[in-house]
Enzyme design. Structure first.
Site, mmCIF file in Angstrom:
data_model
loop_
_atom_site.group_PDB
_atom_site.id
_atom_site.type_symbol
_atom_site.label_atom_id
_atom_site.label_comp_id
_atom_site.label_asym_id
_atom_site.label_seq_id
_atom_site.Cartn_x
_atom_site.Cartn_y
_atom_site.Cartn_z
ATOM 1 N N CYS A 1 0.816 -1.221 0.000
ATOM 2 C CA CYS A 1 0.000 0.000 0.000
ATOM 3 C C CYS A 1 0.848 1.269 0.000
ATOM 4 C CB CYS A 1 -0.935 0.005 1.200
ATOM 5 S SG CYS A 1 -1.962 -1.459 1.267
ATOM 6 N N HIS B 1 -3.215 6.799 3.138
ATOM 7 C CA HIS B 1 -3.683 5.570 2.501
ATOM 8 C C HIS B 1 -5.073 5.252 3.045
ATOM 9 C CE1 HIS B 1 -4.178 1.527 1.214
ATOM 10 N NE2 HIS B 1 -3.943 0.995 2.401
ATOM 11 N N ASN C 1 -10.290 -0.414 0.260
ATOM 12 C CA ASN C 1 -8.823 -0.336 0.268
ATOM 13 C C ASN C 1 -8.302 -0.782 -1.107
ATOM 14 O OD1 ASN C 1 -6.082 -0.776 0.620
ATOM 15 N ND2 ASN C 1 -6.295 -1.747 2.619
#
Ligand code: UT7
Length: 324
Positions: A113, A251, A281
């Protein structure tokens, strides 16, 4: 002073929406649990003609348009991804040929990520070394192919999509500083043993190792602390306070992580950009998608200080400060 700056942004989301109500039909879960624990309401799922490199290429075209840069001017393409179309060649090479960036060299970057942040940092170094260099940095994921749709711990979280930036030298704005970190000793808290494939001939449904495995509660705790430290370190280094920051784009993993982070940093909710409710996500794609939305919504103005921060498998994490 000239710096490496974001000259234009773009993003591309698959058409298909997957709602919490649909997930209720697939695993033992509820819209109430997902919304309360994660803030996620919908996520996008890639279809046949929305392979990772195709989403990445479309995001790249939009970023090129916004930057008013032609594909032939691009010297380097970096695609941050943990769900590439194939292991070899890289997603970046597919993107190169899709958009016609014949003069670019191209490679993928795996920092989970945090991949987009790492990619921007690499791009900034190339631009610093050669002010004529223009770099496409893309975060692109089709995580729907890397999720065990029978595992309620993970399948409700992830989504597909791509975001891109054109990075080049600019006067009086751009990347001011960054702090990047890794800790491989914690690898087993968030991992994927082997790559899955979008090629139906190669899919091995029985092999759970090709799916994302995550110790959610542990990752949550590390994520909040690590991003807080990364941001605090960077602000201290730059002799700035959180009040100097116009917008923070973390994020997008979980609304509770963002709320926790904001509280620990002493940031106002209005300073934190959040779109996790819409896309879930999207790993390496989450920050560039959010950045593109922030730009298109008019949330960033010339001279604003923008802070990016991330946390992901590896573990990898970091922060970056830009003047817009
Ligand atoms: O992008 C890289 C970084 N990744 C992240 O940042 C993710 C970080 N982690 C998280 O976002 C959260 O930990 C999760 C959303 C994954 C889980 O939330 P949580 O509040 O930490 O829940 P938990 O894992 O502690 O589970 C609480 C309960 C458990 O039941 P028991 O043991 O208390 O009876 C789980 O089995 O919730 C249960 N549960 C679910 N229930 C309904 C887990 N998943 C679900 C589900 N629906 N989908």
């Amino acid at each position: 002073m000239r710096r490496a700056a974001v000259l234009g942004t773009g993003s591309c989301l698959p058409e298909r929406l997957l709602t919490n109500a649909e997930l209720e039909q697939m695993v033992e879960t509820s819209d109430e649990w997902i919304t309360a624990r994660t803030g996620i309401r919908t996520r996008r799922i890639a279809g046949e003609n929305e392979q990772n490199y195709q989403l990445a290429a479309q995001a790249a075209r939009r970023a090129l348009d916004a930057a008013e840069v032609r594909a032939e001017e691009i010297g380097l393409i970096i695609v941050a991804t943990i769900s590439p179309h194939m292991l070899v060649p890289s997603c970046a090479c597919f993107v190169q040929t899709e958009i016609g960036a014949a003069k670019a060299f191209a490679f993928d970057l795996n920092a989970a990520c945090s991949g987009f942040l790492y990619g921007l940092d690499v791009a900034a170094k190339y631009v610093a070394a050669d002010p004529n260099m223009k770099v496409l940095v893309i975060g692109s994921e089709t995580l729907s192919a890397r999720v065990d749709w029978e595992d309620r711990n993970t399948c409700i979280l992830f989504g597909d999509g791509a975001g891109a930036c054109v990075v080049g030298s600019a006067e009086g704005r751009g990347i001011i500083g960054s702090r990047l970190y890794s800790d491989g000793s914690l690898w087993n808290l968030l991992c994927m043993d082997s790559p899955a494939s979008r090629n139906p001939d190669l899919i091995a449904p029985a092999s759970k190792g090709c799916f994302i495995q995550m110790a959610g509660r542990d990752v949550f705790k590390y994520a909040v602390r690590a991003m807080e430290n990364a941001v605090t370190d960077l602000l201290t280094q730059q002799q700035l306070s959180i009040q100097d920051i116009a917008l923070i784009i973390p994020h997008q993993a979980n609304i509770r992580i963002l709320d926790n982070l904001a509280e620990r940093l002493g940031a106002q909710p209005s300073q934190i950009f959040c779109n996790v409710d819409k896309y879930g996500n999207t790993s390496a794609a989450s920050i560039p998608i959010a950045l593109d939305e922030a730009v298109r919504e008019g949330r960033l103005h010339r001279g604003d200080k923008l802070l990016l921060c991330s946390f992901g498998g590896g573990f990898t994490w970091g922060s970056m400060l830009l003047e817009w």
